[in-house]
Design an enzyme around this catalytic site. Structure first.
Site, short mmCIF file in Angstrom:
data_model
loop_
_atom_site.label_atom_id
_atom_site.label_comp_id
_atom_site.label_asym_id
_atom_site.label_seq_id
_atom_site.Cartn_x
_atom_site.Cartn_y
_atom_site.Cartn_z
N SER A 173 5.87 -1.88 -2.03
CA SER A 173 5.83 -2.89 -3.10
C SER A 173 4.82 -2.50 -4.19
CB SER A 173 5.55 -4.29 -2.55
OG SER A 173 4.52 -4.32 -1.58
N THR B 121 2.62 -0.26 8.44
CA THR B 121 3.46 -0.51 9.62
C THR B 121 2.61 -0.72 10.87
OG1 THR B 121 5.35 0.70 8.75
CG2 THR B 121 5.19 0.53 11.15
N GLY C 292 1.94 5.84 4.35
CA GLY C 292 0.96 6.46 5.25
C GLY C 292 -0.38 5.76 5.30
N ALA C 293 -0.55 4.69 4.52
CA ALA C 293 -1.85 4.01 4.48
C ALA C 293 -2.10 3.19 5.75
CB ALA C 293 -1.95 3.11 3.24
N GLY D 22 0.84 -1.20 0.00
CA GLY D 22 0.00 0.00 0.00
C GLY D 22 0.87 1.25 0.00
#
Lengths: 181, 181
Positions: free
Chosen positions: B87, B19, B15-16, B12
């Protein structure tokens, strides 16, 4: 007994016999004893971890740290990691050894006099290095620092592969990292 | 039941919430369920695997393949590998998925509209990218290809972290990769 993870690290000059021993150990532990084992060696490392790295001290150190990082991930999850890498510098070898934990790290010094390796020269690399056609060749135009505190020393100019393998297995059993066969 | 290895891969935009979700899943699986888990995320990857790589398509692909290589080593030794990486390219994501094995790979698309991410902009990166101060920024000046065949989609602008986590856990249990808690 549950399998214990550890890292079996082969250091030594090109042609000394690291790959041969690493593969024999892989077969022994994986296929004969049915343990979880991964082999990080030459092609595997170059293709999957080290693409783009060269032979400067900095790049060599990065390469060794990277192999060490992967060995550590495996070892701490109870997998046996076998690495075969020239790993010429004492400092970064010791750094990896301490990161993984000295009790779970087995440093095997694959030793043979450089004169013997130059004479064998299976891949013709020493001849090329001596003619100056390969730069930064360990032992010829780049340093190799023998380990000050190896766990096992195998002298491949004096002992057979089977003798070296038995020596390593005996050490692993003595340390309690491996059950007696 | 013995633990099964698999790879949980978060893709993604920056900031989506990759993590955040990866760490929550790590805590859930490692600390709450006591499983063997490794988290390959931002800093860990940059420091230990990807040093020297940039943001060209080639370097990004190398980075993803390298993370995939490590995930595969863990997965095939019955360890759960969690990866969080932008990715952006479908082809290399699918390559990794096929290498590890589609039955042992869980692709989570962490989705949020770019407008929302630009507005949130927790790290101020989107503002910089929009001002042209960061080159090759995914979603702004570099492509992001949404997965055509994700296993799970989480919409982080509409659902809470806990909702997304439950969705992922339900999927893992449904696939038989995880025992019901």
């Amino acid at each position: 007994m549950a399998q214990k993870g550890f890292t079996l690290w082969f250091t030594g000059l090109s042609g000394a016999g690291k790959t041969t021993l690493a593969q024999r150990m892989y077969d022994e532990l994986k296929h004969k004893r049915g343990l979880k084992v991964e082999l990080l060696d030459g092609d595997v490392v170059r293709t999957n971890l080290s693409k783009g790295l060269g032979f400067s001290k900095e790049d060599r150190d990065t390469n060794i740290r990277r192999i060490g990082f992967v060995c550590n991930l495996l070892t701490r999850n109870d997998v046996i990691a076998i690495a075969a890498a020239i790993s010429p510098y004492e400092e970064v070898r010791e750094e990896v050894r301490n990161t993984i934990g000295r009790d779970k790290f087995v440093l095997v010094y694959v030793n043979a006099p450089i004169e013997v390796l130059i004479e064998r020269d299976v891949k013709g690399l020493y001849a090329k290095a001596l003619r100056g056609e390969i730069q930064n060749f360990t032992g010829i135009s780049d340093p190799y620092e023998p380990p000050k505190d190896p766990d096992v020393v195998v002298n491949t100019h004096q002992e057979s592969v089977e003798e070296s393998v038995r020596k390593i297995l005996a050490h692993l059993e003595e340390r309690g990292l491996l059950d007696p066969d």
